[in-house]
Design a protein around this motif. Structure first.
Motif, PDB file in Angstrom:
ATOM      1  N   TYR A  86      -5.230 -10.824 -61.506  1.00 40.94           N
ATOM      2  CA  TYR A  86      -5.307 -11.011 -60.056  1.00 40.94           C
ATOM      3  C   TYR A  86      -3.907 -11.118 -59.454  1.00 40.94           C
ATOM      4  CZ  TYR A  86     -10.131 -12.400 -61.234  1.00 40.94           C
ATOM      5  OH  TYR A  86     -11.410 -12.437 -61.713  1.00 40.94           O
ATOM      6  N   ALA A  87      -3.024 -11.831 -60.125  1.00 41.50           N
ATOM      7  CA  ALA A  87      -1.666 -12.008 -59.611  1.00 41.50           C
ATOM      8  C   ALA A  87      -0.928 -10.671 -59.547  1.00 41.50           C
ATOM      9  CB  ALA A  87      -0.898 -12.997 -60.490  1.00 41.50           C
ATOM     10  N   VAL A  88      -1.088  -9.835 -60.561  1.00 43.23           N
ATOM     11  CA  VAL A  88      -0.437  -8.516 -60.573  1.00 43.23           C
ATOM     12  C   VAL A  88      -0.975  -7.652 -59.439  1.00 43.23           C
ATOM     13  CG1 VAL A  88      -0.183  -6.372 -61.883  1.00 43.23           C
ATOM     14  CG2 VAL A  88       0.091  -8.572 -63.038  1.00 43.23           C
ATOM     15  N   LEU A  89      -2.287  -7.663 -59.246  1.00 47.87           N
ATOM     16  CA  LEU A  89      -2.910  -6.859 -58.183  1.00 47.87           C
ATOM     17  C   LEU A  89      -2.399  -7.285 -56.814  1.00 47.87           C
ATOM     18  CD1 LEU A  89      -5.133  -4.774 -57.390  1.00 47.87           C
ATOM     19  CD2 LEU A  89      -6.707  -6.716 -57.219  1.00 47.87           C
ATOM     20  N   VAL A  90      -2.366  -8.583 -56.556  1.00 48.41           N
ATOM     21  CA  VAL A  90      -1.917  -9.081 -55.253  1.00 48.41           C
ATOM     22  C   VAL A  90      -0.444  -8.749 -55.046  1.00 48.41           C
ATOM     23  CG1 VAL A  90      -1.512 -11.154 -53.886  1.00 48.41           C
ATOM     24  CG2 VAL A  90      -3.646 -10.901 -55.159  1.00 48.41           C
ATOM     25  N   ALA A  91       0.378  -8.926 -56.069  1.00 50.58           N
ATOM     26  CA  ALA A  91       1.812  -8.634 -55.945  1.00 50.58           C
ATOM     27  C   ALA A  91       2.040  -7.160 -55.636  1.00 50.58           C
ATOM     28  CB  ALA A  91       2.535  -9.035 -57.227  1.00 50.58           C
ATOM     29  N   ALA A  92       1.294  -6.275 -56.296  1.00 43.48           N
ATOM     30  CA  ALA A  92       1.449  -4.839 -56.056  1.00 43.48           C
ATOM     31  C   ALA A  92       1.033  -4.475 -54.634  1.00 43.48           C
ATOM     32  CB  ALA A  92       0.617  -4.055 -57.067  1.00 43.48           C
ATOM     33  N   ALA A  93      -0.083  -5.031 -54.156  1.00 43.11           N
ATOM     34  CA  ALA A  93      -0.558  -4.707 -52.811  1.00 43.11           C
ATOM     35  C   ALA A  93       0.405  -5.225 -51.748  1.00 43.11           C
ATOM     36  CB  ALA A  93      -1.949  -5.298 -52.598  1.00 43.11           C
TER      37      ALA A  93
ATOM     38  N   GLY B 231     -14.931 -17.609 -53.359  1.00 40.34           N
ATOM     39  CA  GLY B 231     -15.263 -16.512 -52.452  1.00 40.34           C
ATOM     40  C   GLY B 231     -14.048 -15.950 -51.749  1.00 40.34           C
ATOM     41  N   MET B 232     -13.142 -16.821 -51.315  1.00 43.92           N
ATOM     42  CA  MET B 232     -11.920 -16.349 -50.671  1.00 43.92           C
ATOM     43  C   MET B 232     -11.030 -15.621 -51.675  1.00 43.92           C
ATOM     44  SD  MET B 232     -11.083 -19.564 -48.127  1.00 43.92           S
ATOM     45  CE  MET B 232      -9.812 -18.662 -47.223  1.00 43.92           C
ATOM     46  N   LEU B 233     -11.041 -16.076 -52.916  1.00 46.23           N
ATOM     47  CA  LEU B 233     -10.306 -15.357 -53.958  1.00 46.23           C
ATOM     48  C   LEU B 233     -10.838 -13.941 -54.091  1.00 46.23           C
ATOM     49  CD1 LEU B 233      -8.447 -15.134 -56.465  1.00 46.23           C
ATOM     50  CD2 LEU B 233     -10.315 -16.114 -57.808  1.00 46.23           C
TER      51      LEU B 233
END
Length: 395
Positions: free
Chosen positions: A109-116, A207-209
Motif C-alpha cells: 500500500y505504501a509503494v502504491l500511494v508513493a507512486a501515485a 474503509g478510508m484506507l
C-alpha cells in the motif's frame, strides 16, 4: 432459589462506566455494573441462583431483585432456554482479513500511494478535480457509467471494514442505510463491542484506507491507459472513478452523519451511544424552548455519553444545519436544473431521439433512487422499536 441459570456464550469487555456484556451472534449488548457482570460469570460457572443472590447482598450491602435481573437477561436474549449451547463458529474470510492487514500488504500500500502521489506532483492533470467527472456530454451516461464502476469501489470500502473485523474473528453484515437524506452502503459490526477499544480503530479506518488505495490505483491506471492506441475517454473515465473515491473520503469527515470518523471519535472519548444521547439532548432542549414537556428516553445512556453529548450536541445541530443549508443552496437548484432540462426535452417536439432516451433514462434513475430512499426510511421507522446495538453501522 436453588436452581441454576444457563446463559448463551457471552463476551465481556471492561468499559469506563461498567462492563459491556453481549452476544456477538445476535448483536445484543448492554453495559452492566461490575457486580452485575460478576453475577453473570457466576451463573456461567453453574453457581445456583440463591448463592449468587447471597453473594451480591454481602458484596453490595443490599439485596438483588433477582426476578427483575433475570427478566432483563431474558429481554436481552442472554438466557438459554433449551438445547446445547452453540459452539462458536469460525468466521469466514478470516485468513483473507489477516492477509490484507499484514506487514507485506502495508508495504505494498505504501509503494502504491508513493507512486501515485509522485505522478500527481509531476502531472497536474492527474490531480483530483470535479472536471474529471464530465468525460461525456450525455446526462444519463455520466451517472450510469460512473456509478457502475463506483459501485464495486463502494463494495471494496465496506469489505475492508468487514475483513478488518473478520481478522479478529468477528462477524459482519452488509446493507443499505440512510443518513439524513443520503442513501449509504453500510457494514453492521455490532460484534466490535466484544473486543477492547484499541482493537476497533483499524476496523473504523479500514474503509478510508481502501478509498486511498483505489484512488491511487485508478490514477496510475489512467496514466497507463493514456496512449494513442486506446480511446481517450477510457483513461478519463478512470480519473472520474478516482474522483468518486475523493468524495467518499470527504464524506467521512461529515462525522455528524455517523461516518467512520464519528466512530473513531466516539470510541476515543469512551462513549457507547453518543449519537442518540446527543439527539435526545437536542430534543430536550428544543421542547424546553417551546415550554413543552421533556421527551421520555427510550433507553438509558452512560454518564460518559451524557458528558460528551454536552459539547457534541451543538456540533450535531450545526452539522445538520450545514447539510440542510447545502441542500437548499446547491442540491435543490441542481436538481431543479436537471428536471427543467428533462421537461424541456420531453415537451419539445423537435428534440432529437437520443436526447429523449437520455431524458427517459434520467427519469428512471431518479425514480429508482427516490423509491429506494422511501423504502429505507420506512424500514428504519419499523426497526426503531426493536432492540439495537449502540455500535451502529460503518459507512
Amino acid at each position: 432459589m436453588n436452581g441454576t441459570v444457563r446463559l448463551h456464550r457471552l463476551t465481556m469487555v471492561t468499559e469506563d462506566d461498567g462492563v459491556m456484556v453481549g452476544r456477538p451472534d445476535t448483536g445484543s449488548y448492554a453495559v452492566f455494573p461490575e457486580e452485575g457482570a460478576q453475577a453473570l460469570r457466576m451463573f456461567a460457572d453453574g453457581v445456583p441462583v440463591g448463592e449468587v443472590a447471597d453473594w451480591y447482598e454481602r458484596t453490595c450491602g443490599g439485596p438483588l431483585d433477582m426476578d427483575d435481573f433475570l427478566e432483563t437477561l431474558a429481554d436481552l436474549g442472554f438466557l438459554h432456554t433449551g438445547g446445547p449451547v452453540a459452539e462458536q463458529r469460525r468466521v469466514r474470510w478470516q485468513g483473507l482479513g489477516r492477509a490484507l492487514f499484514s506487514w507485506p500488504a502495508w508495504a505494498a500500500y505504501a509503494v502504491l500511494v508513493a507512486a501515485a502521489v509522485t505522478m500527481m506532483v509531476r502531472d497536474p492533470g492527474l490531480r483530483p478535480s470535479y472536471h474529471q467527472v464530465f468525460f461525456t456530454h450525455y446526462l444519463t451516461l455520466i451517472p450510469l457509467t460512473v456509478f457502475a464502476l463506483a459501485l464495486p469501489c463502494i463494495v471494496v470500502h465496506e469489505a475492508f471494514h468487514a475483513l478488518a473485523a473478520r481478522r479478529l474473528g468477528l462477524p459482519s453484515t452488509l446493507g443499505i442505510g440512510r443518513r439524513l437524506y443520503y442513501l449509504v452502503a453500510e457494514t453492521r459490526l455490532d460484534s466490535l463491542l466484544s473486543v477492547e477499544r484499541r482493537k476497533r480503530y483499524l476496523v473504523f479506518w479500514a474503509g478510508m484506507l481502501a478509498d486511498v488505495i483505489l484512488l491511487c490505483g485508478f490514477t496510475l491506471l489512467s496514466l497507463a491507459l493514456d496512449t494513442n492506441a486506446i480511446p481517450s475517454w477510457i483513461h478519463k473515465l478512470c480519473l472520474a472513478v478516482a474522483f468518486t473515491c475523493v468524495l467518499r473520503l470527504i464524506w467521512q469527515f461529515l462525522f455528524y452523519l455517523e461516518t467512520d470518523i464519528y466512530y473513531v471519535v466516539s470510541t476515543a472519548t469512551g462513549c457507547t451511544d453518543l449519537q442518540n444521547a446527543s439527539r435526545f439532548r437536542l430534543r430536550t432542549g428544543f421542547r424546553r424552548t417551546l415550554r413543552l414537556a421533556p421527551p421520555t428516553p427510550d433507553t438509558e445512556w452512560s454518564q460518559r455519553d451524557h458528558a460528551v453529548a454536552r459539547w457534541y450536541a451543538p456540533l450535531l445541530f450545526a452539522g445538520y444545519g450545514f447539510s440542510l443549508a447545502s441542500l437548499a443552496w446547491a442540491g435543490i437548484p441542481t436538481a431543479t436544473h436537471f428536471w427543467t432540462t428533462v421537461a424541456d426535452r420531453l415537451g419539445d417536439p423537435h428534440t432529437p431521439f437520443w436526447d429523449l432516451v437520455d431524458a427517459a433514462g434520467f427519469l428512471l434513475l431518479s425514480g429508482l433512487q427516490i423509491g429506494l430512499l422511501v423504502h429505507v426510511t420506512l424500514r428504519d421507522r419499523r426497526n426503531r422499536s426493536r432492540p439495537h446495538s449502540p455500535q451502529g453501522a460503518l459507512t
